[in-house]
Design a protein around this motif. Structure first.
Motif, short mmCIF file in Angstrom:
data_model
loop_
_atom_site.label_atom_id
_atom_site.label_comp_id
_atom_site.label_asym_id
_atom_site.label_seq_id
_atom_site.Cartn_x
_atom_site.Cartn_y
_atom_site.Cartn_z
N VAL A 64 1.99 -1.33 3.17
CA VAL A 64 1.66 0.06 2.88
C VAL A 64 0.13 0.21 2.88
O VAL A 64 -0.57 -0.43 2.10
N ILE A 67 -0.80 6.29 0.86
CA ILE A 67 0.24 7.13 0.28
C ILE A 67 -0.37 8.50 0.02
O ILE A 67 -1.37 8.61 -0.69
N LYS A 75 6.46 12.47 -0.17
CA LYS A 75 5.38 11.49 -0.03
C LYS A 75 5.30 11.02 1.42
O LYS A 75 6.32 10.80 2.07
N LEU A 77 3.92 8.01 3.83
CA LEU A 77 3.47 6.62 3.83
C LEU A 77 2.96 6.22 5.20
O LEU A 77 3.58 6.53 6.22
N VAL A 137 9.65 4.84 -3.47
CA VAL A 137 8.51 5.40 -2.74
C VAL A 137 7.71 6.34 -3.64
O VAL A 137 6.48 6.31 -3.66
N HIS A 138 8.40 7.16 -4.43
CA HIS A 138 7.71 8.16 -5.25
C HIS A 138 7.20 7.63 -6.57
O HIS A 138 6.20 8.15 -7.09
N CYS A 141 5.87 2.68 -5.42
CA CYS A 141 5.13 2.21 -4.25
C CYS A 141 3.62 2.29 -4.48
O CYS A 141 3.12 3.24 -5.10
#
Length: 305
Positions: A64, A67, A75, A77, A137-138, A141
């Motif tokens: 990653v 973000i 979101k 990425l 992810v939210h 991450c």
């Protein structure tokens, strides 16, 4: 729930039936797993034990890099892809394997194949939900996180040199914009390259959302219309607008649900049609386009939910 593709293509495998798992196991613990009628093997990608079926699809470790908040609920990425010669077709999705998360995420790519080739980078735009991969992810991450991705899907646009001349109609609902945005970026990259016989004549994007704050990639879409005024047009529809509409978006925005008349106004000749969004929207748009005498074989769709 399932993902489907209509029109002239083959149906993709329902996501709910894909039983892939990611586990944090040491390399010594990697083992072969079987189940009736299918053989699964296990590959290790940067410490992730990824179970996959038969002939592996393209799989790579990724990091990653960035973000961003694409909207109040989405979101975005940016992922650096480690595997050389990794590639995809505009419109495809990835399986996202996350350390410590047993479920696999399935997210459409929202970047172009050309950017991957030039920068080893792909992008995802993920809407918040309680589904473990989206929740990760939210909520968890961070830049530098290591994941693995695998390309999948037969919903894509991949024109070849000297294909018959054609236009494109892209119809998106909500985060269904992601694969269609990838297709649009691919088209504009081809236009910049002036590749003979590869790119469509014109592209019309019809994009529906709850309100203008949930329209993803606004600045980029408006910029593409300015860069390619003869080839690219975007039309936005919002159903529950509350916030003031930005001035630069207002000329292209309609408040109200997408109608048959709206679609009819965007059909010129016999375009290839790509649709992605909630199932009721897919069904309405597909049936409407066929009622406008567009051939079913030229209507392709992907449902998400």
């Amino acid at each position: 729930m399932e993902e489907e593709r209509g029109g002239g293509g083959m149906s993709s495998r329902p996501r709910a039936e894909r039983k892939w798992r990611v586990e944090e196991e040491s390399r010594d613990a990697v083992r072969e797993v079987t189940r009736p009628c299918r053989v699964l093997t296990v590959r290790t990608v940067r410490g992730l034990a990824v179970r996959e079926e038969g002939d592996s699809q393209m799989l790579s470790a990724a990091t990653v890099l960035e973000i961003l908040d694409a909207s109040p609920s989405v979101k975005r990425l940016a992922l650096h892809v480690h595997k050389p010669h990794f590639n995809f077709k505009a419109g495809q999705w990835v399986d996202l394997f996350i350390p410590g998360v047993s479920k696999v995420g399935g997210f459409s790519l929202c970047s172009s194949p050309e950017r991957l080739a030039e920068e080893s980078l792909v992008e995802l735009a993920v809407k918040y939900s309680s589904h473990p991969p989206a929740h990760w992810v939210h909520r968890q991450c961070s830049v530098g996180a290591e994941v693995a991705i695998r390309i999948g899907g037969d919903f894509y646009y991949n024109p070849q040199p000297f294909d018959p001349s054609h236009d494109l109609l892209l119809v998106a609902g909500g985060v269904g914009i992601n694969p269609l945005y990838s297709i649009l970026l691919h088209v504009t990259d081809m236009l910049r390259q002036d590749a003979p016989g590869c790119s469509p004549q014109k592209v019309s994007l019809v994009y529906t959302a709850k309100d203008s704050t949930e329209i993803l990639f606004q600045e980029s879409l408006l910029a593409l219309m300015k860069e390619f005024p003869e080839q690219v047009r975007c039309h936005f529809h919002v159903t529950r607008q509350q916030a003031p509409v930005p001035d630069d978006l207002r000329p292209h925005l309609t408040v109200g649900k997408l109608t048959k008349n709206d679609l009819s106004a965007r059909v010129n000749g016999t375009p290839r049609c790509y649709i992605c969004g909630p199932p009721p929207m897919i069904e309405f748009v597909s049936e409407t386009l066929q009622s406008l005498e567009l051939p079913r074989a030229g209507i392709f769709y992907e449902k998400w939910w």
